[in-house]
Design a protein around this motif. Structure first.
Motif, PDB file in Angstrom:
ATOM      1  N   THR A  10       0.655  -1.160   0.066  1.00  0.00           N
ATOM      2  CA  THR A  10      -0.020  -0.106  -0.146  1.00  0.00           C
ATOM      3  C   THR A  10       0.800   1.285   0.198  1.00  0.00           C
ATOM      4  N   GLU A  11       2.047   1.194   0.886  1.00  0.00           N
ATOM      5  CA  GLU A  11       2.751   2.522   0.924  1.00  0.00           C
ATOM      6  C   GLU A  11       3.567   2.535  -0.393  1.00  0.00           C
ATOM      7  N   SER A  12       3.798   1.547  -1.389  1.00  0.00           N
ATOM      8  CA  SER A  12       4.459   1.800  -2.518  1.00  0.00           C
ATOM      9  C   SER A  12       3.503   2.407  -3.848  1.00  0.00           C
ATOM     10  N   THR A  13       2.209   2.248  -3.049  1.00  0.00           N
ATOM     11  CA  THR A  13       1.060   2.672  -4.231  1.00  0.00           C
ATOM     12  C   THR A  13       1.122   1.857  -5.416  1.00  0.00           C
ATOM     13  N   MET A  67       4.743   6.476  -0.695  1.00  0.00           N
ATOM     14  CA  MET A  67       3.946   7.527  -0.216  1.00  0.00           C
ATOM     15  C   MET A  67       4.918   8.466   0.570  1.00  0.00           C
ATOM     16  N   LYS A  68       4.189   9.707   0.791  1.00  0.00           N
ATOM     17  CA  LYS A  68       4.827  10.767   1.632  1.00  0.00           C
ATOM     18  C   LYS A  68       4.776  10.476   2.897  1.00  0.00           C
ATOM     19  N   GLY A  69       3.883   9.638   3.527  1.00  0.00           N
ATOM     20  CA  GLY A  69       3.835   9.423   5.030  1.00  0.00           C
ATOM     21  C   GLY A  69       2.247   9.023   5.309  1.00  0.00           C
ATOM     22  N   TYR A  70       2.071   8.856   6.574  1.00  0.00           N
ATOM     23  CA  TYR A  70       0.498   8.483   7.122  1.00  0.00           C
ATOM     24  C   TYR A  70       0.008   9.743   7.676  1.00  0.00           C
ATOM     25  N   LYS A  75       4.859   9.683  13.963  1.00  0.00           N
ATOM     26  CA  LYS A  75       5.609   8.608  14.542  1.00  0.00           C
ATOM     27  C   LYS A  75       5.688   7.276  13.789  1.00  0.00           C
ATOM     28  N   ALA A  76       4.396   6.889  13.446  1.00  0.00           N
ATOM     29  CA  ALA A  76       4.621   5.759  12.258  1.00  0.00           C
ATOM     30  C   ALA A  76       5.333   5.953  10.944  1.00  0.00           C
ATOM     31  N   THR A  77       5.190   7.196  10.350  1.00  0.00           N
ATOM     32  CA  THR A  77       5.708   7.674   9.416  1.00  0.00           C
ATOM     33  C   THR A  77       7.304   7.513   9.413  1.00  0.00           C
ATOM     34  N   ALA A  78       7.760   8.005  10.585  1.00  0.00           N
ATOM     35  CA  ALA A  78       9.253   8.234  10.907  1.00  0.00           C
ATOM     36  C   ALA A  78       9.826   6.356  11.134  1.00  0.00           C
ATOM     37  N   GLU A  79       8.979   5.710  11.456  1.00  0.00           N
ATOM     38  CA  GLU A  79       9.221   4.356  11.644  1.00  0.00           C
ATOM     39  C   GLU A  79       9.485   3.556  10.186  1.00  0.00           C
ATOM     40  N   ARG A  91       8.512  -4.493   7.940  1.00  0.00           N
ATOM     41  CA  ARG A  91       7.825  -4.360   9.064  1.00  0.00           C
ATOM     42  C   ARG A  91       8.447  -5.192  10.164  1.00  0.00           C
ATOM     43  N   LEU A  92       9.639  -4.820  10.508  1.00  0.00           N
ATOM     44  CA  LEU A  92      10.456  -5.424  11.708  1.00  0.00           C
ATOM     45  C   LEU A  92       9.802  -5.576  12.777  1.00  0.00           C
ATOM     46  N   LYS A  93       8.657  -4.700  13.036  1.00  0.00           N
ATOM     47  CA  LYS A  93       7.789  -5.016  14.187  1.00  0.00           C
ATOM     48  C   LYS A  93       7.209  -6.261  14.301  1.00  0.00           C
ATOM     49  N   GLU A  94       7.094  -6.961  13.138  1.00  0.00           N
ATOM     50  CA  GLU A  94       6.195  -8.105  13.282  1.00  0.00           C
ATOM     51  C   GLU A  94       7.411  -9.514  13.594  1.00  0.00           C
TER      52      GLU A  94
END
Length: 200
Positions: A10-13, A67-70, A75-79, A91-94
């Motif tokens: 989604t973030e790469s549209t 994408m430019k960000g959320y 915070k999520a954008t910076a991550e 998604r290293l948080k996974e």
């Protein structure tokens, strides 16, 4: 009509990688070539430094469709986006943090999908006092299957390093997913913690 492989978020549209044409479609274990004007690199997830070909790391993408960000979530954008516009895709948080190791759930899910008795599966982190987290598998049996938790764990253990082994199994009727098909891992973790049972 032939189907072409591709990869995107989604973030790469859209597709960041495409396999185009019959010949490229025959190349197994490949999602194709980078889309026009798209850059990619594999980096060490801890340092952010680019790795050499063949080394395992995190895939980062950069290009005009990223994408430019959320909206409303700096915070999520910076991550997920660094200061140079690189999108961190994995998604290293996974990742499951087992002792000093990082275990990617998708790798274990891929292995479990090859078991003919398993219809669907999701792997999530389960809290463990000694290890921090352990890999836990939620398994949907195929109709008529009586596969046991021990058999699930043994199936994976034969194919992975010891630290990646599945150490807890729950059987479930269906895997909760979003409308786009993404596994809702948080729901499964909450379900596991609320039940505390090896069979749900």
């Amino acid at each position: 009509m032939p189907l072409d492989d591709g990869y995107g978020l989604t973030e790469s549209t859209g597709a960041a990688v495409n396999g185009i044409g019959a010949e490229e479609g025959k190349v197994h274990a490949s999602a194709g070539r980078l889309s026009e004007n798209m850059e990619a690199k594999i980096v060490d997830p801890l340092t952010g430094k680019a790795l050499f070909p063949g080394q395992k790391g995190e895939l980062w993408l950069r290009g005009p469709t990223i994408m430019k960000g959320y909206i409303g979530d700096d915070k999520a954008t910076a991550e997920i986006l660094d200061s140079e516009g690189w999108l961190k895709t994995d998604r290293l948080k996974e990742l499951i943090k087992y002792k000093a190791y990082q275990v990617p759930p998708a790798e274990l899910e891929h292995i479990l999908y090859t078991n003919p008795e398993i219809a669907d599966v999701a792997v999530v982190p389960y809290p463990d006092e000694e290890a921090g987290q352990i890999p836990m598998a939620f398994v949907v049996r195929k109709p008529g299957s009586n596969i046991t938790a021990a058999q699930v764990m043994e199936f994976v253990a034969k194919q992975v390093s010891p630290y990646k082994k599945i150490r807890r199994v729950a059987f479930i009727n269906s895997i909760p997913k979003s409308h786009s098909g993404k596994i809702l891992r948080r729901e499964l973790v909450a379900y596991a913690l609320s039940s505390g049972s090896s069979k749900l």
